[in-house]
Design an enzyme around this catalytic site. Structure first.
Site, mmCIF file in Angstrom:
data_model
loop_
_atom_site.group_PDB
_atom_site.id
_atom_site.type_symbol
_atom_site.label_atom_id
_atom_site.label_comp_id
_atom_site.label_asym_id
_atom_site.label_seq_id
_atom_site.Cartn_x
_atom_site.Cartn_y
_atom_site.Cartn_z
ATOM 1 N N ASP A 104 0.856 -1.186 0.000
ATOM 2 C CA ASP A 104 0.000 0.000 0.000
ATOM 3 C C ASP A 104 0.888 1.230 0.000
ATOM 4 O O ASP A 104 1.869 1.292 0.756
ATOM 5 C CB ASP A 104 -0.930 0.030 1.211
ATOM 6 C CG ASP A 104 -1.953 1.152 1.085
ATOM 7 O OD1 ASP A 104 -2.985 0.941 0.423
ATOM 8 O OD2 ASP A 104 -1.699 2.239 1.634
ATOM 9 N N GLU A 145 0.882 5.640 0.006
ATOM 10 C CA GLU A 145 0.188 6.912 0.145
ATOM 11 C C GLU A 145 0.991 7.940 -0.639
ATOM 12 O O GLU A 145 2.230 7.935 -0.594
ATOM 13 C CB GLU A 145 0.048 7.317 1.604
ATOM 14 C CG GLU A 145 -0.727 6.325 2.457
ATOM 15 C CD GLU A 145 -2.159 6.104 2.003
ATOM 16 O OE1 GLU A 145 -2.723 7.025 1.371
ATOM 17 O OE2 GLU A 145 -2.710 5.026 2.271
ATOM 18 N N HIS A 157 -6.241 5.084 5.330
ATOM 19 C CA HIS A 157 -5.341 5.969 4.581
ATOM 20 C C HIS A 157 -3.997 6.138 5.272
ATOM 21 O O HIS A 157 -3.265 7.092 4.984
ATOM 22 C CB HIS A 157 -5.987 7.327 4.298
ATOM 23 C CG HIS A 157 -7.277 7.217 3.543
ATOM 24 N ND1 HIS A 157 -7.342 6.694 2.269
ATOM 25 C CD2 HIS A 157 -8.545 7.532 3.884
ATOM 26 C CE1 HIS A 157 -8.592 6.712 1.857
ATOM 27 N NE2 HIS A 157 -9.343 7.206 2.828
ATOM 28 N N ASP A 205 -3.758 0.188 6.037
ATOM 29 C CA ASP A 205 -4.429 -0.318 4.838
ATOM 30 C C ASP A 205 -3.755 -1.583 4.317
ATOM 31 O O ASP A 205 -4.430 -2.506 3.849
ATOM 32 C CB ASP A 205 -4.454 0.758 3.752
ATOM 33 C CG ASP A 205 -5.445 1.868 4.055
ATOM 34 O OD1 ASP A 205 -6.161 1.771 5.073
ATOM 35 O OD2 ASP A 205 -5.502 2.834 3.279
#
Length: 219
Positions: free
Chosen positions: A25, A27, A183, A188
């Site tokens: 994951d 960001e 988030h 996540d």
């Protein structure tokens, strides 16, 4: 035509043809993998128990310094809550961040006796695009991931539970999800790992039950 199923294989290499699933994951500072900053990355390797069922391993993560000239959309920061300039963020340059997570992945690939990692993500094309862009920018020569193959838990969640949003798919699988923690790359990634394992294990349980029902009775 080869119709052999690997669903009940007893080793990770046998289950996924030599690939180790690793949840990723990221960001970011936007949606453009070439221009927008990579700000966080978290990975969760998957292991197989002696019973043949999958389990997530410990997450490995890094906060990442925006590359020179990177774009950061303030709207993305509102969603993630990331402050790229926070003095205690402990962000690493992209190359060091990749080394940190790639070293852990290579160890997991070796331990599982696999040849390569395959990225698992929720809307996996997004994570794979940012990962590959960072690899290109840094000239990294030891990327453990397949460059284009991936597993997408949005697709798998839609198939298994009729849900494509991560939080809804996780809840539909009977697992907890805290929207206040969403988030964050680590959170996540961990929830995506649990979802992936539950879907694969659900299929394994189904196939084992079908085989048991189809087995001839002995007297």
């Amino acid at each position: 035509m080869d119709t052999t199923s690997n669903s009940t294989a007893s080793s990770m290499a046998g289950r996924f043809r030599g690939f180790l699933p690793v949840i990723v994951d990221v960001e970011t500072g936007g949606f453009d993998a070439e221009r927008d900053a990579l700000l966080e990355i978290a990975v969760v390797p998957i292991a197989m128990e002696a019973s043949g069922f999958l389990v997530p391993q410990a997450a490995v993560s890094a906060n990442v310094e925006p590359f020179p000239g990177a774009n950061i959309d303030p709207r993305s920061l509102e969603i993630t809550g990331i402050d790229p300039d926070h003095p205690f963020r402990g962000a690493l340059p992209e190359r060091q961040a990749l080394d940190h997570v790639f070293n852990a992945i290579r160890d997991a690939v070796k331990a599982a006796e696999c040849q390569r990692a395959v990225l698992v993500g929720h809307n996996a094309a997004f994570d794979l695009a940012f990962l590959n862009a960072a690899v290109r920018r840094t000239g990294h020569k030891r990327n453990p991931f397949h460059p284009f193959s991936c597993f997408d838990t949005a697709t798998l969640g839609g198939l298994a539970y009729g849900q494509t949003v991560l939080s809804k798919a996780v809840l539909a699988a009977g697992l907890p999800f805290d929207t206040r923690e969403a988030h964050s790359a680590i959170y996540d990634a961990e929830r995506t790992a649990e979802l992936f394992c539950e879907i694969v294990n659900r299929w394994r349980r189904l196939e084992l039950a079908e085989r048991e029902m189809a087995a001839p009775l002995t007297v």
